[in-house]
Design an enzyme around this catalytic site. Sequence first.
Site, short mmCIF file in Angstrom:
data_model
loop_
_atom_site.label_atom_id
_atom_site.label_comp_id
_atom_site.label_asym_id
_atom_site.label_seq_id
_atom_site.Cartn_x
_atom_site.Cartn_y
_atom_site.Cartn_z
N GLU A 153 -30.65 37.54 -35.04
CA GLU A 153 -29.86 37.07 -36.21
C GLU A 153 -29.32 37.73 -37.12
O GLU A 153 -29.35 38.26 -37.37
CB GLU A 153 -31.62 36.48 -36.98
N THR A 203 -30.82 27.47 -40.14
CA THR A 203 -30.38 26.25 -40.57
C THR A 203 -31.91 25.45 -41.09
O THR A 203 -32.05 25.20 -41.99
CB THR A 203 -30.26 24.58 -39.48
N CYS A 204 -32.97 24.99 -39.85
CA CYS A 204 -33.98 24.46 -40.88
C CYS A 204 -34.71 24.77 -41.87
O CYS A 204 -34.87 24.32 -42.76
CB CYS A 204 -35.36 24.25 -39.70
N ARG A 250 -23.84 16.49 -35.76
CA ARG A 250 -23.76 17.47 -35.65
C ARG A 250 -23.18 18.17 -34.77
O ARG A 250 -23.23 16.87 -33.78
CB ARG A 250 -25.41 18.96 -36.29
N HIS A 304 -61.97 4.26 -43.49
CA HIS A 304 -61.77 3.99 -44.77
C HIS A 304 -61.79 4.05 -46.20
O HIS A 304 -63.08 5.30 -46.08
CB HIS A 304 -62.55 2.39 -44.51
P1 NAI Z 1 -26.67 11.15 -37.77
O1 NAI Z 1 -25.58 11.14 -36.13
O2 NAI Z 1 -27.93 10.92 -37.90
O3 NAI Z 1 -25.45 9.60 -38.57
C1 NAI Z 1 -24.49 9.63 -39.13
C2 NAI Z 1 -23.90 8.93 -38.99
O4 NAI Z 1 -22.78 8.72 -39.52
C3 NAI Z 1 -23.81 7.32 -38.16
O5 NAI Z 1 -24.74 6.39 -38.35
C4 NAI Z 1 -22.61 6.75 -38.01
O6 NAI Z 1 -22.48 5.32 -37.19
C5 NAI Z 1 -21.66 7.32 -39.22
N1 NAI Z 1 -20.55 8.05 -38.49
C6 NAI Z 1 -19.56 8.54 -38.23
N2 NAI Z 1 -18.14 8.12 -38.65
C7 NAI Z 1 -17.90 7.84 -39.34
C8 NAI Z 1 -16.77 7.37 -39.85
N3 NAI Z 1 -15.37 8.51 -39.83
N4 NAI Z 1 -16.87 6.54 -41.98
C9 NAI Z 1 -18.38 6.28 -41.18
N5 NAI Z 1 -19.78 6.42 -41.10
C10 NAI Z 1 -19.07 7.45 -39.58
O7 NAI Z 1 -26.02 12.00 -38.04
P2 NAI Z 1 -26.23 12.99 -39.78
O8 NAI Z 1 -27.36 12.85 -40.58
O9 NAI Z 1 -25.08 14.03 -39.96
O10 NAI Z 1 -26.82 14.28 -38.77
C11 NAI Z 1 -27.00 15.21 -37.99
C12 NAI Z 1 -28.50 15.55 -37.34
O11 NAI Z 1 -29.40 16.20 -37.44
C13 NAI Z 1 -29.08 14.41 -36.54
O12 NAI Z 1 -29.47 14.64 -35.01
C14 NAI Z 1 -30.44 14.40 -36.89
O13 NAI Z 1 -31.23 13.44 -36.15
C15 NAI Z 1 -30.92 15.86 -37.83
N6 NAI Z 1 -31.93 15.83 -38.29
C16 NAI Z 1 -32.92 15.69 -38.71
C17 NAI Z 1 -33.87 15.20 -39.80
C18 NAI Z 1 -34.91 14.39 -39.33
O14 NAI Z 1 -35.85 14.62 -38.80
N7 NAI Z 1 -35.40 14.15 -41.00
C19 NAI Z 1 -33.21 15.71 -41.10
C20 NAI Z 1 -31.94 15.92 -41.13
C21 NAI Z 1 -30.67 16.43 -40.00
#
Ligand code: NAI
Length: 462
Positions: free
Chosen positions: A33, A41-42, A269, A441
């Site tokens: 690492e 990252t997490c 990402r 409940h």
């Molecule tokens: P995402 O893939 O969830 O969402 C990205 C959004 O950006 C989409 O709705 C897309 O249509 C939009 N987009 C793309 N280009 C664009 C543009 N030029 N103009 C306007 N909108 C645009 O990506 P996000 O939120 O960045 O997350 C990345 C990864 O991290 C995901 O795979 C997610 O599952 C993971 N993650 C998971 C979490 C959780 O499980 N709670 C928390 C944070 C991240």
Amino acid sequence: MSSYDVIIIGSGPGGYVSAIRCAQLGLKTACVEGRETLGGTCLNVGCIPSKALLHATHMLHEAEHNFADMGLKGKSPSVDWAQMQTYKQNTIDTNTKGIEFLFKKNKIDWIKGWATIPEAGKVKVGDEVHEAKNIIIATGSEPASLPGVEVDETVVVTSTGALSLNKVPKKLVVIGAGVIGLELGSVYARLGTEVTVVEYLDAITPGMDGEVQKNFMRILKKQGVNFVMGAAVQGTEASKTKAKVTYKLRKDDSEHTLDADVVLVSTGRKPFHDGLGLESLGVELTKRGQIAVNDTWETSVKGIYAIGDVIEGPMLAHKAEDEGMAAAEVVAGKHGHVNYGVIPGVIYTHPEVANVGATEEQLKEEGRAYKVGKFSFMGNARAKAVFAGEGFVKLIADKETDRILGAHIIGPGAGDLIHEVCVAMEFGASAEDLAMTCHAHPTYSEAVREAALACGDGAIHM
Ligand code: NAI
């Protein structure tokens, strides 16, 4: 030169979990690492710090909106941003130190630095070359870039910068209505920031159940988050303290701009494997730049495995963890398994959003006959007692066999509730199995049982 049974590259949830399992299975294990702390990252700039900020700001929201109704009178708390950042950092520190403790406990060597793989069976860190019978790549992902948008992590930020802004911005523009944008957008909206989310598609959280998408967006709007939908961001222009975001509406191609103090770029990402030397090793990639693996997580080069965000599939910490454990089992000569059909997804806003398995949209496309049992949290006594009656549980089961195919929850504790459905799905349970299980409940989980009852003769409290 030291030699190991296995060297894992990367100590995020995929890598560190894999290392622990390898050690538990009796393998001599090291983990490389390059960050100052373990956890990837997490733990350092993702899931864990964002949950600390979500928790703190949710408490603020409760104080501002619900305390008086419960008879808790007095001035609302004011925000000490520096202290909130300290709280966030303490949360990170206790978690990353916890991994360090687990490494020591399991006799895993932490090799500090950035790794390259000069050839199969060798890992180079700095000037030292270590021998490894097996290598597991768990190097994760990094924010995808957007044409015309230059990230400086001060005014135009990714999730990393958004977690550590030097002050609470007055205006925040979020590009992308995915998980990151909505979680961090929620944090700042609760802190009083004017938040506008600009999304390319016509619905938020792509791939989720349509009904959840609509309800989630309505709830977020009520919480003060603004949305510009069907808008393709063209670029940003930033000074030291301000930025302009230009977007085009897809419906008429008209161009608009938004002013902001901070712009969060959350448009997905991409896998991170820079510097490993994959090309000269001949490790094959997919068309989308992920490391290609077979069904035992082995790459095209024998003895080199890959797991987590750097390979195909949802970029989720728990998916990486499962793959990490399974790859460890494979390396130890056992059988590793991940059920990709039962991987839950959770958004940690308030209310939480959670899902597992198929959506109605997917089943319609497949032409599979299904039935839906739905139950609103308005019928759940516990939820109403804590001002959390918004949202629902939707259970989807096969029309003929009653086997559970998926669940979509928006409501209190959704991220925990989803797991009884996951367990049920792992056991191939029917909706009736859930419906016949006694649920205490008053708990939120009764809403899951009620949704299961609604797949049969009907829910009781609706
Ligand atoms: P995402 O893939 O969830 O969402 C990205 C959004 O950006 C989409 O709705 C897309 O249509 C939009 N987009 C793309 N280009 C664009 C543009 N030029 N103009 C306007 N909108 C645009 O990506 P996000 O939120 O960045 O997350 C990345 C990864 O991290 C995901 O795979 C997610 O599952 C993971 N993650 C998971 C979490 C959780 O499980 N709670 C928390 C944070 C991240």
